[in-house]
Design an enzyme around this catalytic site. Structure first.
Site, short mmCIF file in Angstrom:
data_model
loop_
_atom_site.label_atom_id
_atom_site.label_comp_id
_atom_site.label_asym_id
_atom_site.label_seq_id
_atom_site.Cartn_x
_atom_site.Cartn_y
_atom_site.Cartn_z
N LYS A 150 14.75 107.32 35.46
CA LYS A 150 15.67 105.78 35.87
C LYS A 150 15.87 105.81 37.38
CE LYS A 150 19.99 103.62 34.23
NZ LYS A 150 21.37 103.98 33.88
C1 E4P Z 1 23.07 101.14 33.19
O1 E4P Z 1 22.30 101.68 32.84
C2 E4P Z 1 24.43 101.93 33.87
O2 E4P Z 1 24.42 103.19 33.55
C3 E4P Z 1 25.75 100.99 33.47
O3 E4P Z 1 25.62 100.12 32.39
C4 E4P Z 1 26.62 100.80 34.59
O4 E4P Z 1 27.63 100.28 34.25
P1 E4P Z 1 29.21 99.90 34.94
O5 E4P Z 1 28.98 98.83 35.92
O6 E4P Z 1 30.09 99.79 33.92
O7 E4P Z 1 29.34 101.24 35.92
#
Ligand code: E4P
Length: 222
Positions: free
Chosen positions: A89
Site C-alpha cells: 500500500k
Molecule cells: C484505507 O485503506 C484506510 O485504511 C482507511 O479506510 C482509512 O479510514 P479512516 O478515514 O476511517 O481512518
C-alpha cells in the site's frame, strides 16, 4: 462486491471470517499502531498471521511508512516478500506513483492509498496500480461528496478500460456501503462495526422479541 475489513486486529479478522464475509484486509500505520506491536519484526510476523487467517488468494494491504522513492522500493519489496497475499500500500504522491510503476513492472501488487481526487486516480491507474483506495469519509468530513468522487472515478476507469480496481475506503456508515454497491464498486473496506450495522432493523428486533415471548407463553422450556 468484495467486503474487505479495515483493521489489523486478529480477533476482528477471525470474527468476520466466521461470519463468511471476509474477502480481504486493508491496514494502515494508524491501525497497526493500535495492536501493541513495538518492533519491525513483530509487525512483519503480524502481517504473516493475518495472511494465514484469511486464506488463499485474499489480499492483505500492508502500507509503507517510507516517503522517498528508493526507501519505498526497499520497504515495499520486504513487505511483498513476507507472503504472497501481501499487497503493498503506497500513498498517491509523486514518489508513490513512481514506486507503483516500479512494482507494476515487476508483477508486485499495489494499493494506491490516500486518494482524494480524479487526477490521483488517473495517474495511479496509468502507473499500473492493482487497486486504488479513495477515502470517502474523510472527504465527507470536509464537506466534499465522497460518493460522487468514487462514481466519477468508476466512470472514467470504465470508459478508458483501466484495469485498476477500486476499493472504497474510509467508510463511515451503512449508506456508504449501499451507495458503493449500487454503483458497482469492486470492493469496500470498512471497520467491522459498520458491517454489523447492516443487520440493524427495528422490525427484526421487535419481531424476534415477540416470537420468543409467544413461544415461552405456551411452551415449557424446562
Ligand atoms: C484505507 O485503506 C484506510 O485504511 C482507511 O479506510 C482509512 O479510514 P479512516 O478515514 O476511517 O481512518
Amino acid at each position: 462486491m468484495k467486503f474487505f475489513l479495515d483493521t489489523a486486529n486478529l480477533r476482528e479478522i477471525n470474527e468476520a471470517k466466521s461470519m463468511g464475509f471476509l474477502d480481504g484486509i486493508t491496514t494502515n500505520p494508524t491501525l497497526i499502531s493500535k495492536e501493541n506491536l513495538f518492533h519491525k519484526e513483530e509487525i512483519e510476523n503480524h502481517y504473516i498471521s493475518i495472511c494465514k487467517i484469511i486464506g488463499n488468494n485474499k489480499s492483505v494491504s500492508a502500507e509503507v511508512i517510507s516517503t522517498k522513492y528508493e526507501d519505498i522500493l526497499k520497504e515495499g519489496m520486504k513487505l511483498s516478500s513476507l507472503h504472497k497475499n501481501i499487497v503493498v500500500k503506497i500513498p498517491a504522491t509523486r514518489d508513490g506513483i513512481k514506486s507503483i510503476n516500479f512494482f507494476h513492472e515487476r508483477g508486485v501488487s499495489t494499493n494506491c492509498t490516500l486518494v482524494f481526487s480524479i487526477g490521483q486516480s488517473i495517474l495511479a491507474a496509468k502507473a499500473g496500480a492493482t487497486y486504488i483506495s479513495p477515502f470517502l469519509g474523510r472527504l465527507d468530513d470536509i464537506s466534499y461528496n465522497g460518493i460522487k468522487l468514487i462514481q466519477e472515478i468508476k466512470y472514467i476507469y470504465d470508459e478508458y478500460n483501466f484495469h485498476t480496481k477500486i476499493i472504497a475506503a474510509s467508510i463511515r456508515n451503512s449508506i456508504h456501503i449501499l451507495e458503493c454497491s449500487k454503483s458497482r464498486i469492486f470492493a469496500i473496506t470498512s471497520p467491522i462495526n459498520i458491517y454489523y450495522s447492516l443487520l440493524n432493523h427495528p422490525l427484526t428486533n421487535k419481531g424476534l422479541k415477540k416470537f420468543i415471548e409467544d413461544y415461552k407463553k405456551k411452551i415449557n422450556l424446562t
